[in-house]
Design an enzyme around this catalytic site. Structure first.
Site, PDB file in Angstrom:
ATOM      1  N   TYR A 362       0.811  -1.248   0.000  1.00 28.13           N
ATOM      2  CA  TYR A 362       0.000   0.000   0.000  1.00 28.13           C
ATOM      3  C   TYR A 362       0.834   1.283   0.000  1.00 28.13           C
ATOM      4  CZ  TYR A 362      -0.266  -0.220   5.277  1.00 28.13           C
ATOM      5  OH  TYR A 362      -0.040  -0.274   6.609  1.00 28.13           O
ATOM      6  N   GLU A 363       0.126   2.357  -0.358  1.00 25.17           N
ATOM      7  CA  GLU A 363       0.750   3.678  -0.559  1.00 25.17           C
ATOM      8  C   GLU A 363       1.911   3.582  -1.555  1.00 25.17           C
ATOM      9  OE1 GLU A 363       0.900   6.403   2.681  1.00 25.17           O
ATOM     10  OE2 GLU A 363      -0.592   5.265   3.808  1.00 25.17           O
ATOM     11  N   GLY A 364       1.662   2.822  -2.601  1.00 25.52           N
ATOM     12  CA  GLY A 364       2.663   2.618  -3.648  1.00 25.52           C
ATOM     13  C   GLY A 364       3.382   1.312  -3.419  1.00 25.52           C
TER      14      GLY A 364
END
Lengths: 379, 261
Positions: A362-364
């Site tokens: 997550y978050e990239g």
């Protein structure tokens, strides 16, 4: 080059360590097992000023620095990664974009309640068909008199069920592609907005990860964050900061797993002696500790750069990439050194291993972080 | 209104190592913390301040420069002011000489209420608080588990083995507090930032006090440590539950079995 924590950082760390050990750790297994959002501890963190650390006092923040905030997420994640991500999503993904891109009126309206922890924040970018390809937004915000009409849905939204304020990305002009995306602040009780399905996850199971559904939701013009068409840029800059939070979470998970493993290998006896006496154990522990220290330096450097107002996008990507892969590696080794017990829920390392995986996603994803780093090299 | 809270920096260990030759504590290599009973005293003071924000909570410690750390922690919990009483002349003080110095500082600062922890985990004497009260002629209550401000005084609850005692004390007064009875708050991020910015710690030396300096430090300490011993662990023993006649017989048989009768 100064590798020391400031006096302020040290006192903050002392607070976070005590809070994590006494309040968060005893709940961690239950939070995971029962997929229970740690609402009581969120309230206690609010009482101790842990939900508005790196923001100025004028808006109700603590006036601390980014490293203070990183230490908070790190210490919480050492014992409970769910609690760590609640703080990270609230701080980096909701309060931070309002602080950085909001008008003075928006800051005064939203920040005091967010920073005191009276209200919890969330951030909504991901959609079923827009994950890493975040530009392919389907959620639309059509211009209507006095504001926008929002229709569509978001998925995998951290804090969703318990949040009061959401920073939402939506297409205001599809023809312009990513330049047609705008950011909005949405309040929980807005008509037409509801929470959809809750995800059943491998790790961070206590974090309420849900779908958000918008059906003809009216958003006044005053709720638009930044200029129309600047949403994608706001989202990307927000994620740059968010990556520092997730890198801190990953660092914390790895440290927690190492602490548990050091303790276990000293106690566990095989062939008549503690398994910590075997060189194989010692070498694995040494590698774990060394990787953690390298990750720590990357994470703290990214935090310090952001705190100093310098460019930090590449460093944040490197910190998140490295720390999350270290978390996965260290927790896997922790389970291995615990042997059969490590695979059971009697010991926390199997939870830590499951929790670590999300930090690579997550978050990239790690692949996105590599794209950020490589793009900078090859420009 | 001013509340002075006396705090002490102590080694963080339940197994305090002692230098057998000098009879003093070995502090090297042992992390230091705020004495738990003293932290409870800060909590009681801050609870009074929560209800009456105009109250000034002043923390006082005697010790070397690094003892400042416990004052910083107290300020980060929400105390308003702090004084570090530090001078070579205080070194080696026993409870008597310590209480003389602390009483002198309290007199100089001025207080309506003095709060101390019951006892410190490194010495366990429980003497300093009551001695300060005697030096300053203050009403005192020890082993306090709760205290609230009343009209012109303090209502305190003393926790004894046989029950709770409720007392009303006039001002000024001194209370000593119990860690196990008082849930202590954490530091607060806002107080941490403020403390680091303002650093409101006043330094006080022996010359600042109106006390007879012959009563300070090692010279002023009547205590002489002849020998320190570590108590050896005793086994739990055997417990017989029986009527007295049978019991007497069983004990007699047992003692006979040891060949000491």
């Amino acid at each position: 080059m100064d590798f020391q924590l400031s006096e302020q950082n040290k006192m903050m760390k002392m607070l976070f360590q005590a809070f994590a050990e006494e309040q968060v750790k005893p709940m961690a297994a239950e939070v995971d097992e029962e997929e229970k959002f740690p609402i009581e501890n969120v309230k206690k963190m609010a009482e101790n000023g842990m939900l508005g650390i790196p923001f100025p006092e004028q808006y109700g923040g603590a006036g601390g620095d980014i490293l203070d905030y990183v230490l908070c997420v790190e210490e919480l994640s050492k014992v409970c990664a769910t609690t760590g991500v609640v703080v990270s999503a609230h701080t980096s993904l909701c309060a931070a974009p309002i602080f950085e891109f909001g008008t003075e009126e928006q800051k005064e309206k939203y920040l005091p309640a967010l920073l005191s922890g009276e209200k919890l924040g969330a951030f909504a970018l991901t959609e079923p068909a827009a994950g890493t390809d975040a530009g392919s937004q389907q959620t639309k915000a059509e211009k209507v008199e006095g504001g926008y009409c929002l229709n569509g849905s978001k998925i995998f939204i951290t804090n969703a069920q318990y949040a009061d304020l959401y920073v939402i990305m939506a297409m205001t002009d599809k023809a312009k592609g990513t330049r047609g995306i705008s950011a909005f602040v949405l309040e929980r009780d807005t008509p037409g907005f509801r929470i959809g399905k809750k995800e059943k996850k491998m790790g961070i199971r206590g974090s309420a990860t849900c779908e958000l559904i918008f059906e003809d939701v009216f958003l006044p013009e005053a709720n638009r964050l930044g200029k129309e068409g600047k949403g994608f840029s706001i989202a990307m800059k927000t994620l740059d900061g968010g990556r520092i939070g997730i890198a801190a979470q990953a660092l914390g998970i790895a440290e927690g797993a190492l602490e548990e493993t050091v303790r276990y290998t000293k106690q566990r006896k095989q062939f008549g002696r503690s398994i910590s006496k075997f060189q194989n154990t010692q070498f694995v522990l040494a590698d774990m500790a060394t990787k953690i220290e390298a990750a720590r330096l990357l994470v703290y450097r990214a935090a310090t750069l952001k705190g100093e107002g310098k460019a930090y996008s590449v460093e944040a990507a490197q910190a998140k990439l490295f720390a999350s892969e270290v978390a996965m590696d260290v927790t896997t080794k922790a389970v291995q050194l615990h042997g059969g017990y490590g695979y059971t829920r009697e010991y926390p390392v199997e939870r830590m291993m499951r929790d670590a995986k999300i930090t690579e996603i997550y978050e990239g994803t790690s692949e996105v972080q590599r794209m950020v780093v490589a793009t900078n090299l090859l420009r | 209104m001013k509340i002075i809270v006396c705090v002490k920096q102590v080694p963080d260990t339940t197994e305090v190592r002692i230098n057998q030759e000098t009879g003093t504590l070995i502090r090297e290599g042992v992390p230091s913390i705020m004495n738990p009973d003293d932290k409870a005293a800060i909590e009681l003071a801050l609870r009074m301040k929560d209800l009456k924000p105009e109250i000034c909570v002043h923390v006082l410690t005697m010790g070397p420069a690094q003892a400042e750390r416990v004052l910083i922690e107290a300020l980060c919990m929400g105390a308003d002011e702090a004084t570090l009483l530090s001078d070579r002349k205080f070194a080696g003080a026993d409870t008597w000489a310590t209480s003389i110095a602390l009483a002198g500082a309290i007199q100089k600062i001025g207080a309506d209420i003095v709060l101390c922890g019951r006892q410190a985990i490194d010495g366990d004497t429980a003497q300093v608080g009551p001695q300060i009260a005697e030096h300053l002629n203050l009403a005192q209550a020890t082993y306090v588990s709760d205290a609230v401000l009343g009209r012109g005084g303090v209502f305190a609850t003393r926790k004894f083995e046989d029950g709770d005692y409720k007392l009303e004390l006039p001002l000024p007064c001194l209370l000593t507090t119990l860690a196990e009875e008082i849930d202590v708050r954490y530091m607060h991020t806002h107080h941490i930032v403020r403390t680091m910015k303002e650093r409101k710690i006043q330094l006080m030396t022996a010359d600042d006090l109106k006390v007879d300096q012959r009563e300070l430090g090692l010279k002023g300490s009547p205590t002489r440590v002849k020998k320190s011993v570590t108590k050896s662990a005793k086994s739990a023993g055997i417990c017989y539950v029986d009527n007295p006649e049978v019991g007497v017989e069983r004990i007699a048989d047992y003692v006979k079995g040891l060949n000491i009768l």
